[in-house]
Write a protein that holds these residues in place. Structure first.
Motif, PDB file in Angstrom:
ATOM      1  N   VAL A 147       0.848  -1.195   0.000  1.00  0.00           N
ATOM      2  CA  VAL A 147       0.000   0.000   0.000  1.00  0.00           C
ATOM      3  C   VAL A 147       0.883   1.245   0.000  1.00  0.00           C
ATOM      4  O   VAL A 147       1.986   1.247   0.551  1.00  0.00           O
ATOM      5  CB  VAL A 147      -0.967   0.029   1.199  1.00  0.00           C
ATOM      6  CG1 VAL A 147      -1.984  -1.094   1.093  1.00  0.00           C
ATOM      7  CG2 VAL A 147      -0.214  -0.064   2.521  1.00  0.00           C
ATOM      8  N   ASP A 149       1.083   5.570   0.615  1.00  0.00           N
ATOM      9  CA  ASP A 149       0.504   6.706   1.334  1.00  0.00           C
ATOM     10  C   ASP A 149       1.086   7.989   0.763  1.00  0.00           C
ATOM     11  O   ASP A 149       2.188   8.001   0.194  1.00  0.00           O
ATOM     12  CB  ASP A 149       0.815   6.630   2.834  1.00  0.00           C
ATOM     13  CG  ASP A 149       0.338   5.331   3.475  1.00  0.00           C
ATOM     14  OD1 ASP A 149      -0.729   4.835   3.063  1.00  0.00           O
ATOM     15  OD2 ASP A 149       1.028   4.838   4.385  1.00  0.00           O
ATOM     16  N   ASN A 171      -3.370   4.392   1.992  1.00  0.00           N
ATOM     17  CA  ASN A 171      -3.828   3.493   0.934  1.00  0.00           C
ATOM     18  C   ASN A 171      -4.295   4.311  -0.270  1.00  0.00           C
ATOM     19  O   ASN A 171      -5.443   4.243  -0.704  1.00  0.00           O
ATOM     20  CB  ASN A 171      -4.946   2.570   1.441  1.00  0.00           C
ATOM     21  CG  ASN A 171      -5.208   1.402   0.512  1.00  0.00           C
ATOM     22  OD1 ASN A 171      -4.575   1.254  -0.539  1.00  0.00           O
ATOM     23  ND2 ASN A 171      -6.158   0.559   0.877  1.00  0.00           N
ATOM     24  N   LYS A 175      -6.099   0.004  -2.466  1.00  0.00           N
ATOM     25  CA  LYS A 175      -5.756  -1.395  -2.684  1.00  0.00           C
ATOM     26  C   LYS A 175      -6.579  -2.303  -1.771  1.00  0.00           C
ATOM     27  O   LYS A 175      -6.587  -2.148  -0.552  1.00  0.00           O
ATOM     28  CB  LYS A 175      -4.265  -1.596  -2.403  1.00  0.00           C
ATOM     29  CG  LYS A 175      -3.795  -3.030  -2.355  1.00  0.00           C
ATOM     30  CD  LYS A 175      -3.737  -3.654  -3.720  1.00  0.00           C
ATOM     31  CE  LYS A 175      -3.117  -5.046  -3.645  1.00  0.00           C
ATOM     32  NZ  LYS A 175      -3.067  -5.699  -4.967  1.00  0.00           N
ATOM     33  N   ARG A 191      -8.941   3.428   1.074  1.00  0.00           N
ATOM     34  CA  ARG A 191      -8.363   4.766   0.995  1.00  0.00           C
ATOM     35  C   ARG A 191      -8.988   5.649   2.081  1.00  0.00           C
ATOM     36  O   ARG A 191     -10.203   5.734   2.218  1.00  0.00           O
ATOM     37  CB  ARG A 191      -8.620   5.389  -0.376  1.00  0.00           C
ATOM     38  CG  ARG A 191      -7.997   6.775  -0.529  1.00  0.00           C
ATOM     39  CD  ARG A 191      -8.423   7.482  -1.809  1.00  0.00           C
ATOM     40  NE  ARG A 191      -7.992   6.751  -2.989  1.00  0.00           N
ATOM     41  CZ  ARG A 191      -8.838   6.220  -3.880  1.00  0.00           C
ATOM     42  NH1 ARG A 191     -10.144   6.314  -3.702  1.00  0.00           N
ATOM     43  NH2 ARG A 191      -8.367   5.583  -4.928  1.00  0.00           N
TER      44      ARG A 191
END
Length: 201
Positions: A147, A149, A171, A175, A191
């Protein structure tokens, strides 16, 4: 069948050797370790949750951090775990991999000042977690996942009060993934956008 019972403290044995290096703008730490600890699970025959047997975790940790160039701060960490069941009520499970222990975990983050905009910085990060088994027979597993950021930080003053405004997106690419927590498999967070305002009085 013993839900709510308090499990006695477990005793773990840890051996570790490592080194630290200072390169001025960068620091490096590395360690080899071995940990033996109780294995905790629900016995399939009695349905009692408790400490049954021992697990061994051997591995390598590497952390690299610092400011490779002015205005750019980075941190990288990598962990390799070689874990196995040493003793179990079911001898057929000995030698298997313990539940929820990935072989590889990698985390990288960067924090960079934005030229020409004092107090403004952009942030980025990535986290990779390897495959994890979620049963003692090692027949069912959670797929590895990665993931990303992203975010930004702005430091300023309101009168004489230092303020920091933060905006973060975890995220970033939404994902779909699963993770192991509290002895259950759970969906990873989608997310997620967070905004915070901090004031120091």
């Amino acid at each position: 069948v013993n839900a709510g019972a308090i499990i006695p403290p477990g005793v773990a044995t840890q051996r570790e050797v490592g080194a630290k290096f200072d390169f001025g703008s960068l620091g490096l730490t590395t360690a080899l370790f071995e940990i033996e600890r109780p294995s905790t699970y629900t016995d399939p025959a009695s349905r009692v949750f408790g400490q049954f047997g021992r697990n061994r975790h051997r591995g390598l940790e590497v952390d690299l951090f610092g400011e490779p160039t002015k205005g750019l701060r980075t941190q990288f960490s990598y962990t390799y775990l070689d874990a196995k069941v040493l003793r179990n009520q079911n001898p057929a499970l000995e030698g298997n991999r313990p539940v929820s222990v990935p072989r590889n975990v990698l985390v990288f983050s960067a924090d960079a000042d934005v030229p020409g905009f004092p107090g403004l910085a952009v942030l980025a990060g990535v986290r990779h977690v390897g495959r994890q088994f979620y049963d003692l027979t090692n027949q069912r597993s959670i797929a590895s996942f990665t993931v990303f950021d992203a975010g930004a930080r702005y430091s300023f003053k309101s009168g004489s009060v230092p303020m920091v405004l933060r905006l973060g997106v975890n995220n970033l690419f939404d994902k779909d993934h699963y993770q192991f927590a509290d002895f259950t498999v759970q969906s990873g967070a989608p997310r997620t956008v967070r905004a915070t305002l901090q004031a120091d009085f």
